[in-house]
Design a protein around this motif. Structure first.
Motif, short mmCIF file in Angstrom:
data_model
loop_
_atom_site.label_atom_id
_atom_site.label_comp_id
_atom_site.label_asym_id
_atom_site.label_seq_id
_atom_site.Cartn_x
_atom_site.Cartn_y
_atom_site.Cartn_z
N THR A 29 35.23 46.97 36.44
CA THR A 29 35.91 48.26 36.56
C THR A 29 35.17 49.16 37.54
O THR A 29 35.80 49.86 38.34
CB THR A 29 36.01 48.95 35.19
OG1 THR A 29 36.73 48.12 34.28
CG2 THR A 29 36.72 50.29 35.31
N ALA A 32 36.04 48.07 41.03
CA ALA A 32 37.43 48.43 41.33
C ALA A 32 37.57 49.92 41.56
O ALA A 32 38.29 50.36 42.47
CB ALA A 32 38.34 47.98 40.19
N THR A 80 46.31 51.26 42.53
CA THR A 80 45.92 50.67 41.24
C THR A 80 46.61 49.33 41.04
O THR A 80 45.98 48.38 40.55
CB THR A 80 46.27 51.62 40.09
OG1 THR A 80 45.57 52.85 40.26
CG2 THR A 80 45.88 51.01 38.74
N GLY A 84 44.43 46.15 40.80
CA GLY A 84 44.54 45.51 39.49
C GLY A 84 44.81 44.02 39.61
O GLY A 84 44.38 43.23 38.75
N GLN A 88 41.33 41.72 37.95
CA GLN A 88 42.26 41.61 36.83
C GLN A 88 41.68 42.07 35.49
O GLN A 88 42.43 42.38 34.57
CB GLN A 88 42.76 40.17 36.73
CG GLN A 88 43.56 39.73 37.95
CD GLN A 88 44.13 38.33 37.81
OE1 GLN A 88 44.00 37.69 36.77
NE2 GLN A 88 44.77 37.85 38.87
N GLU A 89 40.37 42.11 35.38
CA GLU A 89 39.76 42.54 34.12
C GLU A 89 39.40 44.03 34.13
O GLU A 89 38.82 44.54 33.17
CB GLU A 89 38.50 41.71 33.83
CG GLU A 89 38.79 40.21 33.63
CD GLU A 89 37.53 39.43 33.34
OE1 GLU A 89 36.52 40.07 32.96
OE2 GLU A 89 37.55 38.19 33.48
N ALA A 90 39.73 44.72 35.19
CA ALA A 90 39.39 46.14 35.29
C ALA A 90 40.24 46.98 34.34
O ALA A 90 41.38 46.61 34.01
CB ALA A 90 39.57 46.62 36.73
N ASN A 91 39.70 48.07 33.90
CA ASN A 91 40.43 49.02 33.06
C ASN A 91 41.40 49.79 33.97
O ASN A 91 40.97 50.66 34.75
CB ASN A 91 39.45 49.98 32.37
CG ASN A 91 40.13 50.91 31.39
OD1 ASN A 91 41.15 51.51 31.68
ND2 ASN A 91 39.53 51.06 30.21
N LEU A 92 42.68 49.51 33.88
CA LEU A 92 43.66 50.05 34.83
C LEU A 92 43.84 51.56 34.66
O LEU A 92 44.07 52.27 35.64
CB LEU A 92 45.00 49.34 34.67
CG LEU A 92 45.02 47.84 35.01
CD1 LEU A 92 46.43 47.28 34.88
CD2 LEU A 92 44.49 47.61 36.42
N LEU A 95 40.90 53.15 36.34
CA LEU A 95 41.04 52.90 37.77
C LEU A 95 42.06 53.86 38.36
O LEU A 95 41.83 54.47 39.42
CB LEU A 95 41.47 51.45 38.01
CG LEU A 95 41.83 51.08 39.45
CD1 LEU A 95 40.67 51.34 40.41
CD2 LEU A 95 42.27 49.60 39.52
N TRP A 96 43.18 54.04 37.69
CA TRP A 96 44.22 54.96 38.18
C TRP A 96 43.71 56.41 38.18
O TRP A 96 43.96 57.15 39.14
CB TRP A 96 45.46 54.85 37.29
CG TRP A 96 46.48 55.89 37.63
CD1 TRP A 96 47.40 55.87 38.64
CD2 TRP A 96 46.67 57.15 36.96
NE1 TRP A 96 48.14 57.03 38.66
CE2 TRP A 96 47.71 57.83 37.64
CE3 TRP A 96 46.06 57.77 35.87
CZ2 TRP A 96 48.17 59.09 37.24
CZ3 TRP A 96 46.49 59.02 35.48
CH2 TRP A 96 47.54 59.67 36.16
#
Length: 326
Positions: A29, A32, A80, A84, A88-92, A95-96
């Protein structure tokens, strides 16, 4: 702001994001989010590619729809979504949030320049320009570089960037105070001024001045509270002749008028060709006014050559006009 400043702002915001436990405690995360803040700090300026088309389109639309309220909402979603898919494991959600902050900050700081943005679209197409910070401000850029160097040498990024933002907040306050003092000095120098434009330069105490009274245009510079008026032009309204009306319909001239709040005009005749020239008074440089719109028309009031943009010599202007015919 310029591209370089937006880049260091994006990196710095990535450092501040370490205050978020969801970012600091999750390496994917974190990566990202840093990517998101850097990309988000650049995304609104994608409309710079319009310059490849022509200056008229660029002047009309740069910092327009890409800096609007819908764009500030859409850019973070798009960024995002793309990041994303990569991380793929990031906290969306987080991140947004940080990407949204980067996009918002880009548009927000651009408001303080002389160019401004159409940040209120779709509610208003008005250009919002507070004119207290130059497009490139060496103090702002340098302060970011110093903070990033401290971070690189091991200081806590959250406290380092937080301190940077506190310092910059007071810097902006000081800039507003200096601008106000300059405007007050201009009013004392030109008591009958109805409109005053005070624009920053890269030097802290130097400001560009353009002012209008009922009868004259004034152009000068401020050095602290010392006002120097370099040029004084008689103020005359645009003629309502067919020649001027035809010139104003040209795309280059129309783009100039939509952007420039204070300009004067000239009409001359060269070899049976009429030349209509509009001259922006905000950008005097070495006794020359480089930001212009020029249209050349025949006796039937048909535009045969036109150009708008930055020109620093008459030879270059002729080259641009000749190129516009091809």
């Amino acid at each position: 702001m310029d591209t370089g400043t937006h880049i260091v702002m994006g990196i710095s915001l990535g450092g501040l994001a370490m205050a978020d436990p969801a970012v600091a405690g999750h390496p994917i995360t974190m990566t990202a989010v840093i990517a998101g803040t850097i990309i988000g700090s650049q995304a609104p300026d994608i409309d710079t590619v319009l310059k490849l088309r022509n200056n008229a389109v660029y002047i009309r639309h740069h910092r327009g729809i890409t800096h609007s309220i819908p764009a500030v909402i859409i850019w973070p979603i798009l960024i995002t979504f793309v990041l994303g898919m990569i991380f793929q494991e990031a906290n969306l959600l987080h991140l947004w949030l940080w990407t949204f902050l980067a996009v918002f900050l880009h548009v927000f700081v651009d408001i303080f320049n002389s160019y401004g943005t159409q940040a209120l679209r779709p509610f208003s197409n008005k250009w919002v320009a507070l004119s207290v910070i130059n497009t490139f401000d060496p103090i702002i850029f340098g302060a970011h570089l110093i903070a990033l160097m401290f971070w690189a040498f091991g200081t806590n990024p959250v406290w380092t960037i937080a301190t940077l933002y506190v310092v910059l907040f007071f810097y902006y306050v000081i800039r507003f105070a200096v601008q106000s003092a300059v405007k007050h000095a201009v009013r004392n120098t030109i008591p009958d001024a109805e409109e005053i434009i005070v624009a920053p330069t890269m030097r802290f105490f130097q400001w560009r001045i353009a002012a209008d009274s009922k009868r004259h245009h004034y152009v000068g510079r401020a050095y602290g509270r010392s006002i120097n008026i370099y040029d004084k032009f008689p103020k005359t309204p645009l003629p309502t002749s067919n020649l001027m009306q035809a010139a104003l319909k040209d795309k280059n001239v129309a783009a100039f008028v939509s952007f420039s709040p204070l300009y004067r005009w000239e009409i001359s005749e060269i070899d049976d060709i009429y030349e209509v020239r509009l001259i922006d008074l905000r950008y005097r440089s070495n006794d020359y006014y480089p930001f212009v719109a020029v249209a050349r028309l025949n006796h039937e009031c048909k535009v045969i050559q036109s150009y708008t943009g930055w020109i620093f010599s008459e030879d270059k202007l002729r080259e641009k006009l000749d190129f516009s015919m091809n």
